[in-house]
Design a protein around this motif. Sequence first.
Motif, short mmCIF file in Angstrom:
data_model
loop_
_atom_site.label_atom_id
_atom_site.label_comp_id
_atom_site.label_asym_id
_atom_site.label_seq_id
_atom_site.Cartn_x
_atom_site.Cartn_y
_atom_site.Cartn_z
N TYR A 26 0.83 -1.19 -0.05
CA TYR A 26 0.03 0.01 0.13
C TYR A 26 0.90 1.32 0.13
N SER A 27 0.29 2.21 -0.58
CA SER A 27 0.80 3.35 -0.57
C SER A 27 0.11 4.41 0.39
N GLU A 28 0.82 5.38 1.14
CA GLU A 28 0.02 6.39 2.02
C GLU A 28 0.38 7.75 1.74
N ARG A 29 -0.13 8.70 1.80
CA ARG A 29 0.19 10.24 1.80
C ARG A 29 -1.41 10.83 2.44
N GLY A 31 -2.35 10.41 5.13
CA GLY A 31 -3.39 9.60 6.04
C GLY A 31 -4.04 8.93 5.18
N VAL A 32 -4.16 8.96 3.98
CA VAL A 32 -4.95 8.03 2.98
C VAL A 32 -4.10 6.82 2.42
N GLU A 33 -4.70 5.63 2.53
CA GLU A 33 -4.18 4.55 2.15
C GLU A 33 -4.56 4.24 0.71
N HIS A 34 -3.68 3.60 -0.07
CA HIS A 34 -4.22 3.18 -1.69
C HIS A 34 -3.76 1.93 -1.76
N ARG A 35 -4.20 1.02 -2.54
CA ARG A 35 -3.73 -0.20 -2.74
C ARG A 35 -2.53 0.01 -3.82
N LEU A 36 -1.25 -0.24 -3.65
CA LEU A 36 -0.26 0.40 -4.48
C LEU A 36 -0.43 -0.45 -6.08
N ILE A 37 -0.51 -1.89 -6.11
CA ILE A 37 -0.54 -2.30 -7.11
C ILE A 37 -2.06 -2.86 -7.50
N GLU A 38 -2.82 -2.24 -8.00
CA GLU A 38 -4.39 -2.50 -8.19
C GLU A 38 -4.63 -3.82 -8.95
N GLY A 39 -3.87 -4.11 -10.00
CA GLY A 39 -4.20 -5.41 -10.67
C GLY A 39 -2.94 -5.68 -11.87
N ALA A 40 -3.39 -6.63 -12.65
CA ALA A 40 -2.32 -7.06 -13.57
C ALA A 40 -2.58 -7.17 -14.82
N ARG A 184 10.09 0.62 -3.04
CA ARG A 184 10.73 1.94 -2.78
C ARG A 184 10.76 3.03 -4.04
N VAL A 185 11.00 2.55 -5.11
CA VAL A 185 11.20 3.32 -6.25
C VAL A 185 9.80 3.59 -6.67
N ARG A 218 2.38 -3.86 4.04
CA ARG A 218 3.22 -3.25 4.24
C ARG A 218 2.83 -1.60 3.64
N VAL A 219 2.86 -0.57 4.38
CA VAL A 219 2.42 0.91 3.92
C VAL A 219 3.68 1.63 3.52
N TRP A 220 3.72 1.86 2.31
CA TRP A 220 5.07 2.76 1.94
C TRP A 220 4.65 4.20 1.86
N HIS A 221 5.07 5.06 2.78
CA HIS A 221 4.74 6.37 3.02
C HIS A 221 5.30 7.36 1.85
N VAL A 222 4.46 7.90 1.15
CA VAL A 222 5.01 8.99 0.29
C VAL A 222 5.21 10.37 0.94
N ARG A 223 6.68 10.54 0.89
CA ARG A 223 6.87 11.81 1.64
C ARG A 223 6.56 13.27 0.86
N ARG A 224 6.32 14.18 1.63
CA ARG A 224 6.21 15.46 1.46
C ARG A 224 7.37 16.32 2.07
#
Length: 635
Positions: A26-29, A31-40, A184-185, A218-224
């Motif tokens: 998941y990604s987060e920015r 306070g809002v989480e998003h499924r990082l890879i939504e499909g294939a 990470r990337v 795992r939640v990957w926090h997108v920095r500001r």
Amino acid sequence: MSNEAYAGTVRLTVAQATIRFLTNQYSERDGVEHRLIEGAFGIFGHGNVAGIGQALLQNEVDPAEGEDEMPYIMPRNEQGAVHAAAAFAKTRDRMSTYMVTASIGPGSLNMVTGAALATTNRLPVLLLPSDQFATRVPDPVLQQLEDPTTLDLTVNDAFRPVSRFFDRVNRPEQLIPSLLNAMRVLTDPAETGAVVIAMPQDVQAEAHDWPVELFRKRVWHVRRPVPEPAALERAVAAIKAARRPMVVAGGGVIYSQASEELRAFASATGIPVADTQAGKGAINFDHPCAIGGVGSTGGDSGNHIADKADLVIGIGTRYSDFTTASKTQFKNPEVRFVNINVRAFDAAKQSAEMVVADAREALTALTTALEGYRVSEDYSAEVTAEREGWLARTQECYHRGHGPLPAQTEVFGALNELMGEEDIVINAAGSMPGDLQALWQARTPVQYHVEYAFSCMGYEVPAALGVKLARPQSEVVSIVGDGTYQMLPMELATVVQENIKVIYVLLQNYGFASIGSLSESRGSQRFGTRYRQRGQGGHLQDEQKVVGVDIAANAESWGLTVYRVSTIKEFRQAYAQARAEDRACMIHIETDLYGPNPPGSSWWDVPVSGVSRLESTQKAYEDYVQDRRPQRHYL
């Protein structure tokens, strides 16, 4: 959970472990989480059918406990699949994307163009190309490229220069650090782009005992990143010292979701805001400080202000060649730059004062630090006059009444007036991005989706699929030229297969309008830019008849409902019908290959032959020598 909860291992293949891992990222920015890879997306062959293909099948029919669904879509072309993933990521402001799997050899190599597009546009996509056997026992395997100087090289090494991260998993143990670095990337706001993990086909199917903890959520926090106080102070001083400052808003403003802060900054300071292709919509076109597109494809208002600007504040822009008009647009000999960007590489361009920071955080800080500051009334009056002048010219381009065939600008005008604020227009290469950058009046950050960093013909068809997947509530309109259509039409079958509602607008002009015009202006007489049958003399320049694909019939064969129209009035009626449809459709209209296009107020450096026997080329070279004289480095 405690560490004890993660004790133990689970036996999975490398491919199965990859899919289980990806479903829990998941990604987060903010306070809002998003499924990082939504499909294939995936096309299967002997390189991945028994690896990633089997893992996706197992995920669909018999998912393990703790493994979420990985929705699978079968595309028709690997390049189109990557374009769809990139368009999805762009629409989601880079917080989510798709993975794409392909077979060994040509299947994987087909993804290289898509990878370059994603990386050039700074859009996250995850690509899993299949590779030769790691054991090298079956060697050379079908579709393997052999290099007599090394056994380590494969065609997948072609991904290295067009990716932000590349790795090859030759042993199961290598998958863990590879996946973690890939995430990470993908979630790095500065370094994102195509992420490629090459997977040898034998390794994909190899079983291994994996630590259960690998598969936790795992939640990957997108920095500001916030601006450094000293850098902010320097930027404020530069703005206060300027008499004619302007903002160039790039895609970073939109990805940062900083449009509200940009509007507040402009309203408080009166500083005019121009936009790039990626940044259009960052500020609403009817804001008093919005001056429209800037650069080679910009309009008069943006370019006239840019010509005289003594300070350019670049926010989230990479300063493409089109934005700077090949280093001729900002003509003031005293012009200086302040660049706000999450990437130091971009912030340093044009010898700028660097503010390495998130666009939203930097705009908020700047607005506060500039409290009480405002540009002069004379400058504001000039901005207003330029705005009003270009708005009037835009309406002229939208309502030309051109004949016997309509101009494409009239089609754009009809769409601009018919589409809603949350609807999305899509385009990429050719003459149309230039017209759209100059004329389109974006009211929201989501409305304008034009890929002009890689300018990839064929993007528009699969991009519509990705955009609609990312934003199903919006009406998605993809404008496609006949040249572009013939590059990559096959994802129309995928759109129909997945019951995706998209409106394609097909402009048929029997040639390459953009390159034809460029060719003519550079003395090359539109050579090779019109669809013509070779004349009896055997040369393309001999007397010819126009030939072309019946694209309307072709689109119907893919399963689309097609409306054939010939006038703008009929186009408007067809759009109302298409909007009411619940399935993919196309509006087909013939337009004038020769324009007219919006009036130009800038330049683009395309070199002309320095010596020629052709009079047209000789004249073009004389003009080229004159036109490039204002070109300079900004030092």
